[in-house]
Design a protein around this motif. Structure first.
Motif, mmCIF file in Angstrom:
data_model
loop_
_atom_site.group_PDB
_atom_site.id
_atom_site.type_symbol
_atom_site.label_atom_id
_atom_site.label_comp_id
_atom_site.label_asym_id
_atom_site.label_seq_id
_atom_site.Cartn_x
_atom_site.Cartn_y
_atom_site.Cartn_z
ATOM 1 N N LYS A 97 25.341 31.811 38.663
ATOM 2 C CA LYS A 97 26.138 32.897 39.213
ATOM 3 C C LYS A 97 25.664 34.254 38.701
ATOM 4 O O LYS A 97 25.349 34.398 37.521
ATOM 5 N N THR B 285 27.055 37.866 38.038
ATOM 6 C CA THR B 285 28.353 38.532 37.900
ATOM 7 C C THR B 285 28.492 39.693 38.864
ATOM 8 O O THR B 285 29.540 39.877 39.506
ATOM 9 N N GLU C 208 29.000 38.366 42.376
ATOM 10 C CA GLU C 208 30.358 37.831 42.531
ATOM 11 C C GLU C 208 31.381 38.957 42.649
ATOM 12 O O GLU C 208 32.311 38.893 43.447
ATOM 13 N N ARG C 209 31.199 40.002 41.852
ATOM 14 C CA ARG C 209 32.127 41.138 41.932
ATOM 15 C C ARG C 209 31.990 41.878 43.255
ATOM 16 O O ARG C 209 32.976 42.378 43.811
ATOM 17 N N THR D 57 31.242 40.558 46.134
ATOM 18 C CA THR D 57 31.974 39.750 47.114
ATOM 19 C C THR D 57 33.478 39.896 46.923
ATOM 20 O O THR D 57 34.243 39.978 47.897
ATOM 21 N N PHE D 58 33.903 39.934 45.660
ATOM 22 C CA PHE D 58 35.333 40.055 45.349
ATOM 23 C C PHE D 58 35.907 41.366 45.887
ATOM 24 O O PHE D 58 36.945 41.383 46.549
ATOM 25 N N LEU E 241 37.913 33.957 44.216
ATOM 26 C CA LEU E 241 36.783 34.881 44.224
ATOM 27 C C LEU E 241 36.555 35.534 42.871
ATOM 28 O O LEU E 241 35.435 35.951 42.552
ATOM 29 N N TYR F 1 34.228 33.804 38.863
ATOM 30 C CA TYR F 1 32.962 34.038 38.171
ATOM 31 C C TYR F 1 32.628 35.525 38.032
ATOM 32 O O TYR F 1 31.471 35.884 37.859
ATOM 33 N N CYS F 2 33.660 36.353 38.118
ATOM 34 C CA CYS F 2 33.439 37.799 38.045
ATOM 35 C C CYS F 2 33.431 38.337 36.611
ATOM 36 O O CYS F 2 33.094 39.497 36.387
#
Length: 270
Positions: free
Chosen positions: A95, A97, A100-101, A103-104, A125, A128-129
């Motif tokens: 992942k 970070t 992932e953020r 996308t979040f 979501l 894994y941020c």
């Protein structure tokens, strides 16, 4: 607490095929299966039962991958925790970070998505941020800012950011939605107003055109398509399709020759 005999196991059968199943979900189901059947470090010190449960749940292709991962050691002789470690490393995607953020923070409630489902997706979501102490705040912010319904969003926008928590935001949004749906049920249904389609016939179009005047001769008793002079040549611009009196082109005039009267007779006799 329910106990198991040598021939009875509680829980549904386990199955993991890496092509169609998610490893993290299967791993959690594996732990639950072992728990409900009292297969743990105390009752299974040698890890033989847990290893057997794991291996028997793997599809042929997944089993082959695990065999290659532990080679040259045999799968049957590897420790249960070692097997889990190999599967974790192989099937758990790496992942980023920041990715992932990204996308979040872009996530929004989908059309028709229920509030509890939207809240659950926000939690997923954020997994894994890398949010730590600020987790509840960012969950709340994404939930509120990503709401689809304007009324629900307005209600939460009126709240203080210092006191509004993620769980409270979900509760308030649900109360607004329930009130809105209840109010909608109490309102009398209004019959739909029939929509009438106006079919503009050719005759109507011709009538409208005739009121504006024919582009060929200038008279208002007929449309351009019906004009008997439509094939005549203009004596001013030498173009076919209109009379001189209706010509819109600009032609330089001689200083000593005056323009003749623009009438239909002139166009027809020249």
């Amino acid at each position: 607490m329910a106990t198991t005999s040598a021939n009875v196991m509680f829980g549904s059968s386990l199955n993991f095929d890496h092509r169609i199943h998610e490893w993290s979900i299967f791993k959690s189901k594996l732990f639950q299966f072992c728990t409900v059947n009292d297969i743990n470090e105390t009752s299974d010190k040698s890890e033989v039962k847990r290893r057997a449960v794991l291996l028997s749940a793997l599809s042929e292709d997944t089993y082959r991958i695990l065999r290659d991962l532990v080679a040259p050691k045999e799968v049957d002789g590897a420790e249960y925790k070692v097997l889990l470690g190999h599967l974790d490393a192989h099937f758990t995607p790496k992942k980023s970070t920041f990715a992932e953020r990204y996308t979040f923070y872009k996530a929004e409630q989908r059309p028709g998505e229920e509030l509890p489902d939207w809240a659950a997706r926000v939690r997923s979501l954020a997994q894994y941020c890398g949010f730590k102490t600020e987790l509840d705040s960012v969950l709340r912010d994404r939930f509120v800012l990503g709401l689809e319904n304007v009324k629900e969003k307005e209600k939460l926008f009126a709240e203080s950011v210092d006191t509004l928590t993620f769980s409270k935001a979900i509760e308030l949004a649900q109360s607004v939605r329930c009130a809105r749906l209840a109010l909608k049920k109490t309102q009398p249904s209004v019959p739909e107003t029939p929509v009438f389609t106006v079919n503009t016939s050719r005759a109507q179009r011709n009538t409208r055109t005739s009121l504006e005047g024919c582009e060929v001769c200038g008279y208002k008793n007929h449309a351009k398509e019906q004009c008997r002079f439509i094939n005549y040549t203009c004596q001013k611009c030498k173009q076919k399709g209109h009379l001189k009196k209706m010509c819109k082109s600009k032609v330089r005039r001689n200083y000593f020759i005056a323009e003749e009267d623009n009438d239909i007779i002139e166009d027809l006799t020249n």
